[in-house]
Design an enzyme around this catalytic site. Structure first.
Site, PDB file in Angstrom:
ATOM      1  N   ASP A  19     -24.451 -17.845  -2.876  1.00 28.22           N
ATOM      2  CA  ASP A  19     -25.889 -18.142  -2.804  1.00 28.22           C
ATOM      3  C   ASP A  19     -26.248 -18.993  -1.592  1.00 28.22           C
ATOM      4  O   ASP A  19     -27.250 -19.710  -1.597  1.00 28.22           O
ATOM      5  CB  ASP A  19     -26.374 -18.851  -4.086  1.00 28.22           C
ATOM      6  CG  ASP A  19     -25.954 -18.118  -5.348  1.00 28.22           C
ATOM      7  OD1 ASP A  19     -26.248 -16.912  -5.434  1.00 28.22           O
ATOM      8  OD2 ASP A  19     -25.319 -18.731  -6.220  1.00 28.22           O
TER       9      ASP A  19
ATOM     10  N   HIS B  82     -28.025 -10.373  -3.340  1.00 29.22           N
ATOM     11  CA  HIS B  82     -28.325 -10.779  -1.964  1.00 29.22           C
ATOM     12  C   HIS B  82     -29.823 -10.597  -1.756  1.00 29.22           C
ATOM     13  O   HIS B  82     -30.351  -9.515  -1.977  1.00 29.22           O
ATOM     14  CB  HIS B  82     -27.555  -9.921  -0.962  1.00 29.22           C
ATOM     15  CG  HIS B  82     -26.097  -9.833  -1.248  1.00 29.22           C
ATOM     16  ND1 HIS B  82     -25.197 -10.792  -0.873  1.00 29.22           N
ATOM     17  CD2 HIS B  82     -25.377  -8.897  -1.914  1.00 29.22           C
ATOM     18  CE1 HIS B  82     -23.984 -10.455  -1.269  1.00 29.22           C
ATOM     19  NE2 HIS B  82     -24.073  -9.312  -1.911  1.00 29.22           N
TER      20      HIS B  82
END
EC number: 6.3.4.4
Length: 425
Positions: free
Chosen positions: A13, A41
């Protein structure tokens, strides 16, 4: 040749998707080399958000997108994702899949759910999407590969043998109903018809591109601290999202890699279980979570938030041999007052400047911090490094000094245009 690898330096992340999307503007190929649809993503283009799981983040650009041999592929997820972005106007005829990539089957997903629900087992925090069991079958040499899907007879034989073994486990050990062979076989025959034109031997394609000095961008999922070998085991993923994972996951020589680009959030986050030395609990941690929007792109799970851990940062820089650092989400730190960066751990009275292997030791670790002055200005529209607040620059320069690796890009917002390029990558 120009082989660039983008890796996460923390627990995922970090904003790899955005950076890969930006870099892929000039890339001829973007290659996923490990993982599956167990990570989201996020790419923002002109204010429009695209959430990708399996497709390379460069899919919105023109370069060929490769799902490499080291990836595990759920055909249903792949087709759903293709359909979703095509409906939003994106083209996908440049996406190909390695014939060596392994296929996630329904019994992998079922096994994942079972293993995470067993009371006596350590709760890893798996996404329950079959990733780990698929990799387990790969190592046990029981896996089904994309190449098997191109030969229906071979696929049928492998599926029948595997399902017989898995159903023994489901029924006799866990008391569950067996999975139906005919249902699975027919379902996957439908998938095969839709993806078979994309299944190719990607190894000569990628190597030829490198030999012709084309820019090939290798994209990792997850991050360094989730690596099966070097992460906070057992709270890790089932593959190697490091620079070294490119050689086995994409089928290229390490000599063909020119740059290792590490993406690092300006603070630290982690999803799920496992040690997190710099975690900030309580109201202040929740404040960072709220400002940074720290919730899983796919699952919506809240992320644990903490100060920037440069013990982890140094570890990632060293193991990956990083040549460039990209700092993301530094805009989140605006207005927070005094800031901290962790430079070492204290465990049972001993100071560690590296990450110990033992998870229980990390659970006891006390972070040793340096404190820096913060800044209050909104930096989201700044385009030049010298226009950043003085204390923001001091923060970045101290990070660069500790990592002994240059910071090349600083991201000051989610959009692909919100980047400060300090030096060319």
């Amino acid at each position: 040749m120009a082989g660039y690898v983008v890796v996460g330096t923390q627990w995922g992340d970090e904003g790899k998707g955005k950076i890969i999307d930006v870099l892929s503007e000039k890339a001829d190929y973007v290659v996923r080399f490990q993982g599956g649809n167990n990570a989201g993503h996020t790419v923002v283009v002109n204010g429009e958000k695209f959430i990708l799981q399996l497709l390379p983040s460069g899919v919105l650009q023109a370069g060929t997108c490769v799902i490499g041999p080291g990836v595990v592929v759920d055909p249903k997820v792949f087709l759903d994702e293709i359909d979703r972005i095509e409906k939003r106007g994106a083209k996908t005829d440049h996406v190909i899949i390695s014939d060596r990539a392994h296929v996630i089957m329904p019994y992998h997903i079922e096994m994942d759910k079972i293993r995470e629900s067993v009371e006596d087992r350590i709760k890893i925090g798996t996404t329950k999407k079959g990733i780990g069991p698929c990799y387990a079958d790969k190592i046990a040499r029981d896996g089904i590969r994309m190449s098997d899907l191109l030969d229906l007879k071979q696929f049928e034989e492998k599926l029948r043998a595997n399902l017989k073994e898995k159903n023994e486990i489901f029924t006799k050990i866990y008391g569950l109903e067996p999975l139906d062979f005919d249902k699975i076989f027919e379902e996957y025959k439908g998938y095969i018809e839709k993806i078979k034109h994309r299944i190719v031997d990607t190894i000569p394609i990628v190597n030829k591109a490198l030999d012709e000095n084309k820019l090939v961008l290798f994209e990792g999922a997850q991050a360094m601290m989730l690596d099966i070998n070097y992460g906070t085991y057992p709270y890790v993923t089932s593959s190697s999202p490091t620079l070294g994972g490119v050689t086995t996951g994409a089928g290229v020589s390490p000599r063909k890699i020119n740059k290792g680009i590490g993406v690092m959030k300006a603070y630290t986050t982690r999803v799920g279980e496992g040690p997190f030395v710099t975690e900030i609990k309580g109201e202040f941690g929740d404040k960072i979570k709220g400002i940074g929007g720290e919730y899983g792109a796919v699952t919506g799970r809240p992320r644990r938030c903490g100060w920037l851990d440069l013990v982890v940062g140094r570890y990632a820089t060293e193991i990956n041999g990083l040549t460039d650092i990209v700092i993301t989400k530094i805009d989140v730190l605006s207005g927070l007052g005094k800031l901290k960066i962790c430079t070492a751990y204290e465990i049972d009275g001993k100071v560690y400047d590296y990450v110990p292997a033992d998870t229980k030791s990390l659970d006891k670790a006390i972070p040793i911090y340096e404190e820096l002055d913060g800044w209050d200005e909104d930096i989201t529209q700044i385009k030049k490094y010298e226009d950043l607040p003085v204390n923001c620059r001091k923060y970045l320069e101290r990070v660069q000094e500790i990592l002994a690796c240059p910071i090349s890009v600083v991201s000051v917002g989610p959009d692909r245009s919100q980047n400060i390029h300090i030096r060319e990558i």
